[in-house]
Every structure is written in C-alpha cells, then in structure tokens.
Enzyme design. Sequence first.
Site, mmCIF file in Angstrom:
data_model
loop_
_atom_site.group_PDB
_atom_site.id
_atom_site.type_symbol
_atom_site.label_atom_id
_atom_site.label_comp_id
_atom_site.label_asym_id
_atom_site.label_seq_id
_atom_site.Cartn_x
_atom_site.Cartn_y
_atom_site.Cartn_z
ATOM 1 N N CYS A 1 -14.482 -32.699 0.139
ATOM 2 C CA CYS A 1 -15.729 -33.000 0.857
ATOM 3 C C CYS A 1 -16.535 -31.755 1.199
ATOM 4 O O CYS A 1 -17.767 -31.761 1.118
ATOM 5 C CB CYS A 1 -15.440 -33.793 2.130
ATOM 6 S SG CYS A 1 -14.573 -32.855 3.422
ATOM 7 N N SER B 1 -7.990 -33.350 15.361
ATOM 8 C CA SER B 1 -8.507 -32.468 16.416
ATOM 9 C C SER B 1 -9.497 -31.473 15.830
ATOM 10 O O SER B 1 -10.417 -31.022 16.506
ATOM 11 C CB SER B 1 -7.357 -31.732 17.102
ATOM 12 O OG SER B 1 -6.585 -31.026 16.155
ATOM 13 N N GLY B 2 -9.310 -31.147 14.556
ATOM 14 C CA GLY B 2 -10.217 -30.215 13.890
ATOM 15 C C GLY B 2 -11.323 -30.941 13.149
ATOM 16 O O GLY B 2 -11.154 -32.080 12.705
ATOM 17 N N ILE C 1 -12.732 -31.548 10.135
ATOM 18 C CA ILE C 1 -12.269 -31.309 8.772
ATOM 19 C C ILE C 1 -13.114 -32.005 7.708
ATOM 20 O O ILE C 1 -12.812 -31.904 6.526
ATOM 21 C CB ILE C 1 -10.795 -31.734 8.609
ATOM 22 C CG1 ILE C 1 -10.614 -33.238 8.880
ATOM 23 C CG2 ILE C 1 -9.894 -30.917 9.535
ATOM 24 C CD1 ILE C 1 -9.195 -33.733 8.624
ATOM 25 N N HIS C 2 -14.166 -32.706 8.126
ATOM 26 C CA HIS C 2 -14.980 -33.431 7.144
ATOM 27 C C HIS C 2 -16.444 -33.034 7.262
ATOM 28 O O HIS C 2 -16.965 -32.880 8.370
ATOM 29 C CB HIS C 2 -14.827 -34.943 7.345
ATOM 30 C CG HIS C 2 -15.473 -35.764 6.275
ATOM 31 N ND1 HIS C 2 -15.118 -35.662 4.937
ATOM 32 C CD2 HIS C 2 -16.459 -36.689 6.322
ATOM 33 C CE1 HIS C 2 -15.862 -36.494 4.225
ATOM 34 N NE2 HIS C 2 -16.683 -37.126 5.043
ATOM 35 N N ASP D 1 -22.541 -39.698 2.136
ATOM 36 C CA ASP D 1 -21.253 -39.021 2.001
ATOM 37 C C ASP D 1 -20.721 -39.271 0.595
ATOM 38 O O ASP D 1 -20.430 -40.403 0.233
ATOM 39 C CB ASP D 1 -20.281 -39.575 3.058
ATOM 40 C CG ASP D 1 -18.958 -38.835 3.109
ATOM 41 O OD1 ASP D 1 -18.661 -38.072 2.170
ATOM 42 O OD2 ASP D 1 -18.215 -39.028 4.088
ATOM 43 N N TYR E 1 -7.411 -23.296 6.445
ATOM 44 C CA TYR E 1 -6.229 -24.011 6.960
ATOM 45 C C TYR E 1 -5.817 -25.155 6.033
ATOM 46 O O TYR E 1 -4.634 -25.314 5.705
ATOM 47 C CB TYR E 1 -6.521 -24.552 8.364
ATOM 48 C CG TYR E 1 -5.464 -25.502 8.877
ATOM 49 C CD1 TYR E 1 -4.301 -25.015 9.466
ATOM 50 C CD2 TYR E 1 -5.616 -26.885 8.751
ATOM 51 C CE1 TYR E 1 -3.312 -25.881 9.921
ATOM 52 C CE2 TYR E 1 -4.635 -27.759 9.198
ATOM 53 C CZ TYR E 1 -3.491 -27.254 9.777
ATOM 54 O OH TYR E 1 -2.512 -28.117 10.210
#
Length: 290
Positions: free
Chosen positions: A68, A103-104, A106-107, A122, A208
């Site tokens: 993504c 929590s992060g 990431i998208h 998207d 990460y």
Amino acid sequence: MDIEAYFERIGYQSSRNKLDLEELTEILQHQIRAIPFENLNIHCGESMELNLEVIFDQVVRKKRGGWCLQVNHLLYWALTKMGFEATMLGGYVFNTPANKYSSGMIHLLVQVTLSGKDYIVDAGFGRSYQMWEPLELTSGKDQPQVPAIFRLTEENGTWYLDQIRREQYVPNQEFVNSDLLEKNKYRKIYSFTLEPRTIEDFESINTYLQTSPASLFTSKSFCSLQTLEGVHCLVGSTLTYRRFSYKDNIDLVEFKSLTEEEIEDVLKTIFGVSLERKLVPKHGDRFFTI
C-alpha cells in the site's frame, strides 16, 4: 516520471480528462487490475522503497507491484498529476486475532475531493478486501460493490471501514479449513482520520514492516491481482482464485498448491511479474486471509 507511461502500464487509454467520478473510478479499476498488491521484494532479499522515483521504476518500468505504501503513493502522484484534488491519509489496520486496530499507522490511502464531495480511494489493500470503486466519505451508508458491501462509519473524528461479505464455496475439500479463508461475514478493515499525511510520515513503519519478525509481511510472501470477475492471490506456494457472486450471494474460492517451478510461471502468466532475484516463498503463522 511520465504520466503517459503510467497510463500505458495500467492500460488506460481514455483522453476524457474530465476529473469526475467516472474517470476516478476508471483509474482505480485499471490500476488494481494491472498492478499487483505484493511484497515479493522482501522474500527476494530486496527492500521495499518509498521514494517515488524508485516506485515508478519498479512498478511502471519493471512492471512489478508493491504494497500500500508504494502503490497508493503512485496512485496519489498520478491523480495529483492529472489535476485531481487528492490528499494522503494514514490508516490503522484491524488485527482480527487481537480484535483491535494496529497501534502504528501502517496503511496509506487517498482522499479525493470532487465538486465539494469527498471520496476514499485505495488501490493497496488487495485480496477480497480491495474496493473496486471510490467510496463516498459518508457515515453509516452501505455502499455495495462487486467484491462486497463496504461501509464507512465516523465516530469522534475517526472513520472506520468495514465490509459485509458473502458466503463462500470451496470445491476442493482439502482446503475448506485453510487458514487463508476469511471466517467472518462482517469484517472490520481499517480506521483512519482526515489528517493530511506526507510519505515521510510512513518511513519508520515502512522499515519496521519489512524487517520485524513480528510483521505479517516478513511472515508471508504474497501477490494479489484483481480481475473483471474476482481476484487471484498467491500466498507462499498456495494459489487461489475467488470469483465474486458466482452464484446468488456466494463466492467461489478455488485453491491450488504450486511447485517452485509453477510459482515462477504463475507469477508471469497470471500476475505479469518477472522477478530479477530468486523468490523464497513463505507462508508463516501470521494471520492473513484472502
């Protein structure tokens, strides 16, 4: 970077340039049917880069895909270049086993404003969770599409994307209990806010996701490409094809286990991907459904 090269890569030939919902939908659909959602670099010993020039070279010139943070970055660039009013947003993906959102951030997703109306676009979630049309940024409205019914809900400034799915039929009994099959009819996908983001906001998470043993992306190699009727997915050495609504409110999901030689051939013939380095297919224990 040439927008015409991008159009050629996704097979888009229209010269309408009306910057309307129809054109936005066409761009999205052409991209998701031409550019795979994949993380194969990680499993070929290469890195997943965020630099737009590198992404353009990989996806447009070398006819690869990306995850993504790459394919939606490219989409954002293309829409902006065309003249659309586009904004990068950041999402938090729902973790089904943990029953919570990541929590992060990431998208990466894209917000597009057309005549004062906002849409979510998207091209980078893949599999059977991939939207085929822009979603109206409207809370609580069911938005039926070919893959499923999508629903956006807003609560205290946070938006949630959910999906209402069909039943599924797996003809090959060997795979009816596959860990790749989605078990939930109502599926939470991700949350996001409307705070504008830049690609720099994703740099640390990009590192990460491709290095941590806890990351889904190091646990599994995958490649996913939408078709006119469904979606192909290759996870490790397992190939699937989901045909949406092959019968009334039922998806057909076909499975096949591939040999190493077949994987290379399938990547070329089904996904249009030719790898420069040897792929080490992986199907680890991180949760991932098709």
